[in-house]
Scaffold this active site. Structure first.
Site, PDB file in Angstrom:
ATOM      1  N   SER A 299       0.836  -1.194   0.000  1.00  0.00           N
ATOM      2  CA  SER A 299       0.000   0.000   0.000  1.00  0.00           C
ATOM      3  C   SER A 299       0.874   1.249   0.000  1.00  0.00           C
ATOM      4  O   SER A 299       1.599   1.527   0.961  1.00  0.00           O
ATOM      5  CB  SER A 299      -0.910   0.012   1.227  1.00  0.00           C
ATOM      6  OG  SER A 299      -1.529   1.274   1.296  1.00  0.00           O
TER       7      SER A 299
ATOM      8  N   HIS B 161      -1.000  -1.102  -4.427  1.00  0.00           N
ATOM      9  CA  HIS B 161      -2.302  -0.815  -3.806  1.00  0.00           C
ATOM     10  C   HIS B 161      -2.382   0.689  -3.534  1.00  0.00           C
ATOM     11  O   HIS B 161      -1.505   1.267  -2.885  1.00  0.00           O
ATOM     12  CB  HIS B 161      -2.459  -1.608  -2.507  1.00  0.00           C
ATOM     13  CG  HIS B 161      -3.816  -1.470  -1.881  1.00  0.00           C
ATOM     14  ND1 HIS B 161      -4.911  -2.184  -2.299  1.00  0.00           N
ATOM     15  CD2 HIS B 161      -4.250  -0.679  -0.862  1.00  0.00           C
ATOM     16  CE1 HIS B 161      -5.963  -1.856  -1.562  1.00  0.00           C
ATOM     17  NE2 HIS B 161      -5.593  -0.924  -0.683  1.00  0.00           N
TER      18      HIS B 161
ATOM     19  N   MET C 256      -8.852   8.346  -0.286  1.00  0.00           N
ATOM     20  CA  MET C 256      -9.769   8.675   0.826  1.00  0.00           C
ATOM     21  C   MET C 256     -10.268  10.103   0.674  1.00  0.00           C
ATOM     22  O   MET C 256      -9.469  11.011   0.400  1.00  0.00           O
ATOM     23  CB  MET C 256      -9.035   8.559   2.159  1.00  0.00           C
ATOM     24  CG  MET C 256      -8.391   7.208   2.391  1.00  0.00           C
ATOM     25  SD  MET C 256      -7.487   7.218   3.953  1.00  0.00           S
ATOM     26  CE  MET C 256      -6.778   5.572   3.913  1.00  0.00           C
TER      27      MET C 256
ATOM     28  N   MET D  68     -12.082   4.817  -1.092  1.00  0.00           N
ATOM     29  CA  MET D  68     -12.816   5.023   0.153  1.00  0.00           C
ATOM     30  C   MET D  68     -13.475   6.385   0.042  1.00  0.00           C
ATOM     31  O   MET D  68     -13.098   7.352   0.707  1.00  0.00           O
ATOM     32  CB  MET D  68     -11.851   4.941   1.349  1.00  0.00           C
ATOM     33  CG  MET D  68     -11.428   3.501   1.622  1.00  0.00           C
ATOM     34  SD  MET D  68      -9.908   3.395   2.585  1.00  0.00           S
ATOM     35  CE  MET D  68      -8.722   3.469   1.257  1.00  0.00           C
TER      36      MET D  68
ATOM     37  N   MET E 211     -11.950  -5.709   4.627  1.00  0.00           N
ATOM     38  CA  MET E 211     -11.190  -4.784   5.471  1.00  0.00           C
ATOM     39  C   MET E 211     -10.944  -5.462   6.819  1.00  0.00           C
ATOM     40  O   MET E 211     -11.886  -5.860   7.512  1.00  0.00           O
ATOM     41  CB  MET E 211     -11.965  -3.481   5.684  1.00  0.00           C
ATOM     42  CG  MET E 211     -12.142  -2.628   4.436  1.00  0.00           C
ATOM     43  SD  MET E 211     -10.605  -2.259   3.558  1.00  0.00           S
ATOM     44  CE  MET E 211      -9.660  -1.404   4.816  1.00  0.00           C
TER      45      MET E 211
ATOM     46  N   GLY F  82      -3.497   3.885   7.805  1.00  0.00           N
ATOM     47  CA  GLY F  82      -2.558   2.779   7.830  1.00  0.00           C
ATOM     48  C   GLY F  82      -2.101   2.542   9.265  1.00  0.00           C
ATOM     49  O   GLY F  82      -2.400   3.350  10.162  1.00  0.00           O
TER      50      GLY F  82
ATOM     51  N   ASP G 261      -7.111  -6.421   3.585  1.00  0.00           N
ATOM     52  CA  ASP G 261      -6.515  -5.082   3.655  1.00  0.00           C
ATOM     53  C   ASP G 261      -6.567  -4.539   5.081  1.00  0.00           C
ATOM     54  O   ASP G 261      -7.639  -4.254   5.606  1.00  0.00           O
ATOM     55  CB  ASP G 261      -7.279  -4.151   2.702  1.00  0.00           C
ATOM     56  CG  ASP G 261      -6.620  -2.787   2.575  1.00  0.00           C
ATOM     57  OD1 ASP G 261      -5.537  -2.577   3.140  1.00  0.00           O
ATOM     58  OD2 ASP G 261      -7.221  -1.931   1.888  1.00  0.00           O
ATOM     59  N   GLY G 262      -5.373  -4.399   5.676  1.00  0.00           N
ATOM     60  CA  GLY G 262      -5.266  -3.752   6.981  1.00  0.00           C
ATOM     61  C   GLY G 262      -4.585  -4.626   8.019  1.00  0.00           C
ATOM     62  O   GLY G 262      -5.011  -5.740   8.306  1.00  0.00           O
ATOM     63  N   GLY G 263      -3.469  -4.132   8.530  1.00  0.00           N
ATOM     64  CA  GLY G 263      -2.789  -4.840   9.621  1.00  0.00           C
ATOM     65  C   GLY G 263      -2.167  -6.167   9.225  1.00  0.00           C
ATOM     66  O   GLY G 263      -1.912  -7.014  10.085  1.00  0.00           O
TER      67      GLY G 263
HETATM   68  C1  DX5 Z   1      -6.748   1.473   5.197  1.00  0.00           C
HETATM   69  C2  DX5 Z   1      -6.201   1.210   3.821  1.00  0.00           C
HETATM   70  C3  DX5 Z   1      -5.119   0.224   3.785  1.00  0.00           C
HETATM   71  C4  DX5 Z   1      -3.879   0.637   4.529  1.00  0.00           C
HETATM   72  C5  DX5 Z   1      -3.159  -0.590   4.993  1.00  0.00           C
HETATM   73  O1  DX5 Z   1      -7.855   2.294   5.109  1.00  0.00           O
HETATM   74  O2  DX5 Z   1      -7.224   0.743   2.964  1.00  0.00           O
HETATM   75  O3  DX5 Z   1      -4.793  -0.164   2.461  1.00  0.00           O
HETATM   76  O4  DX5 Z   1      -3.026   1.423   3.747  1.00  0.00           O
HETATM   77  O5  DX5 Z   1      -2.119  -0.191   5.796  1.00  0.00           O
HETATM   78  P1  DX5 Z   1      -1.476  -1.156   6.900  1.00  0.00           P
HETATM   79  O6  DX5 Z   1      -0.932  -2.342   6.166  1.00  0.00           O
HETATM   80  O7  DX5 Z   1      -0.443  -0.284   7.519  1.00  0.00           O
HETATM   81  O8  DX5 Z   1      -2.595  -1.538   7.838  1.00  0.00           O
HETATM   82 ZN    ZN Z   2      -6.657  -0.144   0.976  1.00  0.00          ZN
END
Ligand code: DX5
Ligand code: ZN
Length: 217
Positions: free
Chosen positions: A8, A33, A37, A68, A137, A144, A175-177
């Site tokens: 990302s 990615h 937002m 988003m 998600m 992030g 996606d996320g963490g």
């Molecule tokens: C969150 C995003 C993710 C984010 C992931 O809203 O959609 O793509 O960048 O970041 P990490 O991997 O740090 O959680």
């Molecule tokens: Zn994302």
């Protein structure tokens, strides 16, 4: 299919986008990615078209664009022109999701639908055949660097059985963490694409992190 890795760019150094794009180009990553937002759908503003155009100039791999934003139909053509290969909209942001998916596909892009952590899988039952990718998600969208939500594992399995039951070929993105601690379990539950932001870019050796994630598949 081997797992696909999508770093990302949200976690990249925006003062060094060319350098960080080239890192992804020369790594084992599969996609870029791109998190867009709008400060309305999510409580944060990331970046928009001019920055994506700058990334596109250097990117040599497919752009996986995650919108988003509210009412994404307004910008489908723009993201097509900016080179999106996969365009993902949020279930929660679309009043006429089926129409939005058809519109994305009419430009030749792959159509993705993202679900927030609280949104149940079964809401996709009547549209799953039309979707190329579901983005689950595993954090609340907007930032992030958040912690992975454990309930995601069960959702992957549920989504996988919906896909099997409908005999369709949609792929599953998480996606996320995502880190090298949870990646193997995500893959064994059925994940096809792993997005990773901070885990890759905040490391001293981003390419090695990507390689390790890739090898876990
Ligand atoms: C969150 C995003 C993710 C984010 C992931 O809203 O959609 O793509 O960048 O970041 P990490 O991997 O740090 O959680
Ligand atoms: Zn994302």
């Amino acid at each position: 299919m081997p797992v696909l890795i999508a770093p990302s760019v949200l976690a990249a150094d925006f003062g060094n986008l060319e350098r960080d794009s080239n890192m992804i180009n020369s790594s084992e990553a599969d996609w870029f990615h791109i998190d867009i937002m709008d400060g309305v759908f999510v409580p944060n503003i990331s970046f928009g078209m001019p920055v994506l155009a700058a990334i596109q100039k250097h990117a040599k791999k497919p752009l996986d664009v995650h919108l988003m934003i509210v009412d994404p139909d307004r910008y489908i053509k723009n993201f097509y022109e900016l080179g999106a290969a996969v365009l993902t909209v949020h279930y929660e942001a679309c009043d006429h999701l089926h129409r939005t998916i058809q519109s994305i596909k009419s430009y030749g892009m792959k159509a993705g639908v993202a679900l927030n952590p609280h949104t149940p899988i079964n809401l996709l039952a009547d549209v799953i055949q039309d979707i190329d990718l579901v983005c689950l998600m595993s954090v609340n969208p907007g930032f992030g660097g958040q912690s992975f939500i454990e309930n995601t594992y069960g959702k992957i399995q549920e989504l996988k059985s919906l896909i099997d039951q409908k005999n369709t070929s949609c792929i599953i993105e998480i996606d996320g963490g995502v880190t090298d601690k949870n990646a193997a379990k995500l893959i064994s539950c059925g994940a096809d694409v792993l997005v990773a932001g901070s885990h890759v870019f905040k490391s001293d050796d981003p390419k090695q992190k990507i390689k390790t994630l890739k090898e876990l598949g």
